[in-house]
Design a protein around this motif. Structure first.
Motif, PDB file in Angstrom:
ATOM      1  N   CYS A 185       6.111   4.248  -7.237  1.00 60.35           N
ATOM      2  CA  CYS A 185       4.755   4.764  -7.371  1.00 60.35           C
ATOM      3  C   CYS A 185       4.879   5.571  -6.005  1.00 60.35           C
ATOM      4  CB  CYS A 185       3.748   3.711  -7.222  1.00 60.35           C
ATOM      5  SG  CYS A 185       2.180   4.233  -7.447  1.00 60.35           S
ATOM      6  N   SER A 186       4.217   6.562  -6.040  1.00 65.57           N
ATOM      7  CA  SER A 186       4.114   7.269  -4.704  1.00 65.57           C
ATOM      8  C   SER A 186       2.829   7.877  -4.618  1.00 65.57           C
ATOM      9  CB  SER A 186       5.044   8.621  -4.735  1.00 65.57           C
ATOM     10  OG  SER A 186       4.600   9.609  -5.819  1.00 65.57           O
ATOM     11  N   GLY A 187       2.479   7.880  -3.170  1.00 68.73           N
ATOM     12  CA  GLY A 187       1.118   8.423  -2.682  1.00 68.73           C
ATOM     13  C   GLY A 187       1.182   8.806  -1.139  1.00 68.73           C
ATOM     14  N   LYS A 188       0.193   9.505  -0.606  1.00 66.70           N
ATOM     15  CA  LYS A 188       0.081   9.765   0.951  1.00 66.70           C
ATOM     16  C   LYS A 188      -0.771   8.894   1.597  1.00 66.70           C
ATOM     17  CE  LYS A 188       1.059  14.536   0.021  1.00 66.70           C
ATOM     18  NZ  LYS A 188       1.090  15.788   0.190  1.00 66.70           N
ATOM     19  N   ASP A 189      -1.747   8.151   0.874  1.00 65.28           N
ATOM     20  CA  ASP A 189      -2.665   7.086   1.418  1.00 65.28           C
ATOM     21  C   ASP A 189      -2.367   5.892   1.273  1.00 65.28           C
ATOM     22  OD1 ASP A 189      -5.453   5.461   0.837  1.00 65.28           O
ATOM     23  OD2 ASP A 189      -5.231   6.748   2.920  1.00 65.28           O
ATOM     24  N   LEU A 190      -1.963   5.115   2.273  1.00 62.33           N
ATOM     25  CA  LEU A 190      -1.347   3.615   2.027  1.00 62.33           C
ATOM     26  C   LEU A 190      -2.463   2.730   1.278  1.00 62.33           C
ATOM     27  CD1 LEU A 190       1.296   2.267   2.615  1.00 62.33           C
ATOM     28  CD2 LEU A 190       0.458   1.354   4.716  1.00 62.33           C
ATOM     29  N   GLN A 191      -3.469   2.854   1.773  1.00 62.90           N
ATOM     30  CA  GLN A 191      -4.845   1.969   1.235  1.00 62.90           C
ATOM     31  C   GLN A 191      -4.907   2.161  -0.298  1.00 62.90           C
ATOM     32  OE1 GLN A 191      -8.289   1.825   3.440  1.00 62.90           O
ATOM     33  NE2 GLN A 191      -9.168   0.112   2.054  1.00 62.90           N
ATOM     34  N   GLU A 192      -4.698   3.452  -0.617  1.00 65.87           N
ATOM     35  CA  GLU A 192      -5.061   3.999  -2.018  1.00 65.87           C
ATOM     36  C   GLU A 192      -3.826   3.544  -2.757  1.00 65.87           C
ATOM     37  OE1 GLU A 192      -5.313   8.010  -4.616  1.00 65.87           O
ATOM     38  OE2 GLU A 192      -5.637   8.115  -2.476  1.00 65.87           O
TER      39      GLU A 192
END
Length: 188
Positions: free
Chosen positions: A101-108
């Motif tokens: 899974c990828s994302g820019k915001d760690l909390q999200e």
């Protein structure tokens, strides 16, 4: 995430597997042949050829190990794992199961992954597979310059997954910065 399934090949439920084979189009004589191959399988352990042996046991679950058919049947069994998540990609090779899974915001990202892991846990329960929680881990791929202000907490079945900086995948050591340094040192 690197998921480790406990005794994966030994715990495949035959009736679930046969239903999945039928769903994927394996029917008729081929389906009957596989059903016969799986049913009434017996095992005996012999030591020193004839001097010492165990009593004969009949297996009611599992796929034949040490064969070409065993890993193939297992892959068919877990092939629909990706249907349990919508925002996580799955990479399956024999009993090696990885989720990406990828994302820019760690909390999200943490929130999304924990919700998706709930779906994975439900899939495991329905398919009568057990996760080895001590061997299941996660790794965050990032630039070596990137620092996090908070820790990421991922949970599966109410247990925190351990974060690691490197992991072995199909014999290759992959580190969180994708430098290959640790793998090269291992090979040398």
């Amino acid at each position: 995430m690197i998921l480790d399934l406990s005794k994966a090949f030994d715990t495949v439920n035959h009736s679930i597997l046969l239903k999945k084979l039928y769903f994927y189009g394996i029917r008729g004589k081929c389906h009957s042949w596989i059903a016969d191959c799986l049913s009434n399988r017996k095992q005996i352990v012999k030591y020193n050829e004839v001097h010492v042996s165990s009593s004969e046991m009949t297996f009611t679950c599992g796929v034949p190990q040490g064969s070409i058919l065993g890993p193939l049947l297992f892959l068919i069994y877990i092939n629909d794992l990706n249907n349990s998540t919508c925002k996580v990609s799955t990479i399956l090779f024999a009993d090696d199961t990885n989720l990406l899974c990828s994302g820019k915001d760690l909390q999200e990202l943490e929130s999304i992954v924990n919700i998706q892991l709930t779906g994975v846990q439900e899939w495991l329960l329905v398919n009568q597979l057990t996760l080895n929680k001590k061997k299941s881990k996660f790794i965050i791929f990032k630039s070596h310059k990137k620092r996090f202000k908070r820790q990421l907490h991922l949970q599966l079945s109410g247990n925190d997954l351990q974060r690691v900086e490197e992991s072995k995948f199909l014999g290759i050591i992959i580190d969180q910065h994708l430098t290959w340094k640790n793998h090269v040192e291992y090979v040398i």
